[in-house]
Design a protein around this motif. Structure first.
Motif, PDB file in Angstrom:
ATOM      1  N   ILE A 125       0.822  -1.213   0.000  1.00  0.00           N
ATOM      2  CA  ILE A 125       0.000   0.000   0.000  1.00  0.00           C
ATOM      3  C   ILE A 125       0.859   1.268   0.000  1.00  0.00           C
ATOM      4  O   ILE A 125       0.494   2.277  -0.604  1.00  0.00           O
ATOM      5  N   ILE A 126       2.025   1.208   0.660  1.00  0.00           N
ATOM      6  CA  ILE A 126       2.904   2.383   0.686  1.00  0.00           C
ATOM      7  C   ILE A 126       3.469   2.642  -0.702  1.00  0.00           C
ATOM      8  O   ILE A 126       3.529   3.789  -1.170  1.00  0.00           O
ATOM      9  N   ASP A 127       3.878   1.579  -1.403  1.00  0.00           N
ATOM     10  CA  ASP A 127       4.389   1.724  -2.773  1.00  0.00           C
ATOM     11  C   ASP A 127       3.325   2.307  -3.693  1.00  0.00           C
ATOM     12  O   ASP A 127       3.623   3.147  -4.555  1.00  0.00           O
ATOM     13  N   ILE A 128       2.072   1.848  -3.496  1.00  0.00           N
ATOM     14  CA  ILE A 128       0.969   2.331  -4.329  1.00  0.00           C
ATOM     15  C   ILE A 128       0.791   3.835  -4.156  1.00  0.00           C
ATOM     16  O   ILE A 128       0.624   4.585  -5.128  1.00  0.00           O
ATOM     17  N   VAL A 129       0.829   4.317  -2.911  1.00  0.00           N
ATOM     18  CA  VAL A 129       0.655   5.750  -2.651  1.00  0.00           C
ATOM     19  C   VAL A 129       1.824   6.551  -3.229  1.00  0.00           C
ATOM     20  O   VAL A 129       1.634   7.656  -3.746  1.00  0.00           O
ATOM     21  N   LYS A 130       3.019   5.996  -3.162  1.00  0.00           N
ATOM     22  CA  LYS A 130       4.179   6.691  -3.734  1.00  0.00           C
ATOM     23  C   LYS A 130       3.981   6.924  -5.233  1.00  0.00           C
ATOM     24  O   LYS A 130       4.325   7.980  -5.762  1.00  0.00           O
ATOM     25  N   ILE A 131       3.395   5.923  -5.930  1.00  0.00           N
ATOM     26  CA  ILE A 131       3.120   6.064  -7.356  1.00  0.00           C
ATOM     27  C   ILE A 131       1.957   7.024  -7.583  1.00  0.00           C
ATOM     28  O   ILE A 131       2.028   7.942  -8.404  1.00  0.00           O
ATOM     29  N   LYS A 132       0.909   6.820  -6.830  1.00  0.00           N
ATOM     30  CA  LYS A 132      -0.314   7.615  -6.999  1.00  0.00           C
ATOM     31  C   LYS A 132      -0.075   9.097  -6.760  1.00  0.00           C
ATOM     32  O   LYS A 132      -0.553   9.951  -7.505  1.00  0.00           O
ATOM     33  N   GLU A 133       0.687   9.406  -5.703  1.00  0.00           N
ATOM     34  CA  GLU A 133       0.898  10.798  -5.305  1.00  0.00           C
ATOM     35  C   GLU A 133       2.236  11.355  -5.781  1.00  0.00           C
ATOM     36  O   GLU A 133       2.547  12.522  -5.507  1.00  0.00           O
ATOM     37  N   ASN A 134       3.037  10.508  -6.445  1.00  0.00           N
ATOM     38  CA  ASN A 134       4.367  10.923  -6.904  1.00  0.00           C
ATOM     39  C   ASN A 134       5.170  11.547  -5.756  1.00  0.00           C
ATOM     40  O   ASN A 134       5.644  12.688  -5.811  1.00  0.00           O
ATOM     41  N   CYS A 135       5.318  10.777  -4.672  1.00  0.00           N
ATOM     42  CA  CYS A 135       5.966  11.299  -3.470  1.00  0.00           C
ATOM     43  C   CYS A 135       6.961  10.281  -2.918  1.00  0.00           C
ATOM     44  O   CYS A 135       7.044   9.149  -3.410  1.00  0.00           O
ATOM     45  N   ASP A 136       7.679  10.667  -1.870  1.00  0.00           N
ATOM     46  CA  ASP A 136       8.634   9.759  -1.251  1.00  0.00           C
ATOM     47  C   ASP A 136       7.943   8.892  -0.198  1.00  0.00           C
ATOM     48  O   ASP A 136       6.757   9.059   0.097  1.00  0.00           O
ATOM     49  N   THR A 137       8.710   7.965   0.395  1.00  0.00           N
ATOM     50  CA  THR A 137       8.142   7.015   1.350  1.00  0.00           C
ATOM     51  C   THR A 137       7.567   7.712   2.568  1.00  0.00           C
ATOM     52  O   THR A 137       6.453   7.396   3.017  1.00  0.00           O
ATOM     53  N   SER A 138       8.299   8.660   3.123  1.00  0.00           N
ATOM     54  CA  SER A 138       7.849   9.353   4.327  1.00  0.00           C
ATOM     55  C   SER A 138       6.529  10.071   4.093  1.00  0.00           C
ATOM     56  O   SER A 138       5.616   9.998   4.923  1.00  0.00           O
ATOM     57  N   THR A 139       6.414  10.762   2.959  1.00  0.00           N
ATOM     58  CA  THR A 139       5.174  11.476   2.642  1.00  0.00           C
ATOM     59  C   THR A 139       4.032  10.493   2.447  1.00  0.00           C
ATOM     60  O   THR A 139       2.894  10.745   2.877  1.00  0.00           O
ATOM     61  N   ALA A 140       4.308   9.366   1.779  1.00  0.00           N
ATOM     62  CA  ALA A 140       3.268   8.352   1.563  1.00  0.00           C
ATOM     63  C   ALA A 140       2.725   7.837   2.893  1.00  0.00           C
ATOM     64  O   ALA A 140       1.506   7.673   3.067  1.00  0.00           O
ATOM     65  N   ILE A 141       3.607   7.570   3.843  1.00  0.00           N
ATOM     66  CA  ILE A 141       3.163   7.072   5.156  1.00  0.00           C
ATOM     67  C   ILE A 141       2.311   8.118   5.860  1.00  0.00           C
ATOM     68  O   ILE A 141       1.273   7.793   6.459  1.00  0.00           O
TER      69      ILE A 141
END
Length: 658
Positions: free
Chosen positions: A354-370
């Motif tokens: 789910i974290i990887d998915i958000v990184k792609i969806k939001e074009n952001c880094d891991t910390s921002t995704a979390i």
């Protein structure tokens, strides 16, 4: 063609470094220098006017060069004109190559040899081997279509220049591609292509100045020398391109930038059903439990797609004609898989959580995704372990700072330089301790906190300017770290802005604090260097730090570049010129000289208050730049200068050594 060089006995031409630089620069033009510590790779930047009709300024700079040479610095200049940075270059003066026969990457069976850390291993040649390569190269250079204008011999090779006719058109954008082709041409004739340095291609490239020493090995120095000079002909970029078999028009057309865009995720991922968001109760989690909790959330529900676990469906990340995606649930942990290697979420078949998915969806880094997932699932996050660690660090730092005066023998320089700023730093540590929140409001594991410099100035009854100088001092010493806005959590930035508005304060800045057990030693070493450069809190400035530690370091402390008006710069240039003229004429300069002098700029006389302000601003830079000293006159100084005064005088430091 003939170079008229005795290949085996290469004598240095009787040309001064001033004359050498004048080959590249116009009269009354500013020249930009780089002093590089050969062993430690510390760089210092200096500039001065190289006037052909006035030898006042450059001889002072030559004294600076000699001083730094004793400290192991090599002397370089920016070949092209305009400034130190790429985007500041306004004119190309020459195209050139740097031949280096001293070392090459080690190869075994056609493969580069690397050490245990993955770094390339080099083989170093002895003097006899280098000399053989030098002779062979010069013989090859004789056959090149264009006679070089300048050949400079370095310890391990040569710098070869083709000067441009400055009256003819030139293309800044063509410089680098033409350099690359020129380097490739000469590399093709060498046993090892690395002999022609492939990195010598940037507009702001620096190369060594003649008559100064190469000091990478201080026990075996080498004086850089000019062995060939020909100014009978100058070239155009077309001439150089044609000599190596290229059409300049092709190079011009090839310099148009092609924008490379990131892989675009299929529209479906950004248009997931808005009504798919579920209302969650607010779980309370420790930070250590957060990541497992997130990876256990149902990906099908989160994405709002019509699919079932372990059943293939059409991938939402690319145009999928055949169902190639599947969401798998393994022991309560969900992952998204796509079998298409062309898909952004293929991930070598490892799948995406789910974290990887958000990184792609939001074009952001891991910390921002979390952080986004914490908000989505309404998680209340507790981080007691980390908070306790950070709190303990601040408490320990405050204790160590309070004991610093008792450790003068261990940290003498730090004690001396920080003694008046001690209460301010203690206030900052107290602010940091009170504002520990959780790990999301951190960078590199350190708690980020903020305060207004105006607030701190009011608390200590000092001016904001004074507080700013002390903060920059603490950051220079490594006792406080400035954090740029880009590194700060968006919510923390918003919080800081709101507090700033509520309290009518400006200038909110963000910081972290290191562990003083580890920081005091390096802080004392930096303080030692600053004291050598005549530290005073009034003289604390970006230029001062550039003189001490180089421009790159100063930029890390002064994150915001303060724009200076063109008028102020012109006034300071005029004051600098007057100071140098007075020192040349009388041997000294006093403040009264500028105050009594009718300084005129753009047909307007400069007011005394403005002259006073700009003089104080330029004084530390001039002292550093020309190795001067601003000292109260005594009998010894008066006797040497033939004057009688008790005022402060600006004189050459060498005068006191005589």
């Amino acid at each position: 063609m003939g170079l008229n060089i005795d290949f085996e006995n290469r004598e240095a031409l009787t040309i001064t470094d001033f004359e050498f630089l004048s080959l590249f620069k116009k009269g009354n033009e500013k020249v930009y220098f780089r002093l590089i510590q050969e062993e430690k790779h510390i760089a210092k930047k200096i500039d001065c006017l190289l006037t052909l009709d006035d030898d006042l300024e450059y001889p002072l700079i030559q004294n600076i060069f000699k001083k730094y040479q004793k400290q192991g610095y090599g002397v370089y200049f920016v070949v092209n004109s305009g400034g130190q940075e790429k985007n500041s270059i306004k004119r190309i003066n020459a195209h050139f190559i740097d031949m280096d026969f001293g070392k090459v990457p080690k190869i075994d069976n056609g493969e580069l040899i690397k050490d245990s850390e993955g770094k390339i291993v080099y083989e170093y040649r002895n003097k006899e081997e280098i000399e053989e390569y030098k002779i062979v190269f010069l013989k090859k250079l004789e056959n090149f279509k264009l006679i070089p204008n300048v050949i400079v011999e370095t310890k391990n090779g040569f710098h070869v220049y083709w000067l441009l006719d400055l009256e003819k058109p030139q293309w800044l954008d063509v410089f680098t591609p033409l350099q690359e082709k020129l380097i490739e041409h000469f590399a093709s004739f060498e046993k090892r292509h690395e002999h022609a340095d492939p990195n010598v291609k940037e507009l702001n490239r620096v190369l060594r100045i003649i008559n100064y020493r190469h000091l990478k090995n201080p026990k075996d120095p080498f004086t850089i020398k000019c062995i060939y000079l020909n100014t009978d002909v100058k070239y155009t970029q077309e001439d150089i391109a044609a000599a190596i078999g290229y059409n300049i028009i092709e190079l011009v057309s090839n310099t148009k930038c092609t924008e490379i865009k990131p892989v675009t995720v299929k529209a479906e991922i950004n248009n997931l059903r808005k009504d798919s968001r579920r209302v969650y109760s607010s779980p309370i989690l420790q930070y250590e439990d957060l990541i497992p909790f997130l990876k256990q959330q149902d990906l099908i529900s989160y994405l709002g797609i019509d699919a079932k676990s372990n059943v293939n469906f059409k991938c939402i990340f690319h145009n999928d004609n055949n169902p190639s995606a599947v969401i798998k649930n393994s022991d309560g942990y969900y992952k998204y898989f796509c079998n298409s290697p062309a898909c952004i979420c293929h991930n070598d078949g490892k799948g995406m959580d789910i974290i990887d998915i958000v990184k792609i969806k939001e074009n952001c880094d891991t910390s921002t995704a979390i952080r986004k997932l914490v908000e989505y699932f309404h998680i209340e996050l507790e981080d007691s372990t980390w908070i306790n660690e950070q709190s303990k660090k601040f408490e320990t730092n405050m204790m160590l700072l309070s004991q610093l005066g008792e450790r003068k023998d261990e940290f003498p320089n730090l004690n001396r330089i920080i003694r008046f700023g001690y209460p301010i730093l203690m206030d900052i540590l107290e602010i940091g301790k009170k504002n520990i929140i959780n790990r999301f409001f951190s960078t590199n594991g350190e708690s980020i906190f903020f305060f207004s410099n105006r607030y701190l100035a009011g608390k200590r009854n000092k001016s904001v300017v004074n507080i700013n100088k002390y903060i920059n001092l603490f950051c220079t010493l490594g006792l406080l770290n400035k954090i740029s806005y880009k590194q700060v959590n968006q919510r923390l930035r918003a919080m800081a802005v709101q507090i700033s508005k509520d309290n009518a304060q400006n200038g909110i800045s963000f910081y972290t604090v290191p562990d003083y057990n580890k920081a005091f030693k390096s802080a004392d070493e930096r303080a030692s260097i600053m004291l050598q450069y005549k530290f005073s809190i009034k003289g604390m400035s970006k230029k001062y730090l550039e003189n001490c530690f180089g421009e790159e370091f100063a930029n890390q402390i002064y994150l915001v570049n303060v724009k200076d008006s063109e008028r102020s710069k012109n006034i300071r240039d005029a004051i600098e010129s007057l100071i140098l003229q007075q020192i040349k004429t009388y041997g000294y300069f006093t403040r009264d000289m500028i105050m009594n002098y009718k300084l005129k700029l753009d047909n307007h006389y400069i007011r005394c208050g403005v002259k006073e302000y700009e003089f104080r601003k330029v004084l530390p830079d001039i002292i550093q730049k020309y190795d001067l000293i601003y000292v109260k006159a005594n009998n010894n100084i008066n006797q040497k200068l033939g004057i009688d005064t008790k005022k402060y005088v600006l004189i050459q430091r060498s005068l006191l050594d005589e």
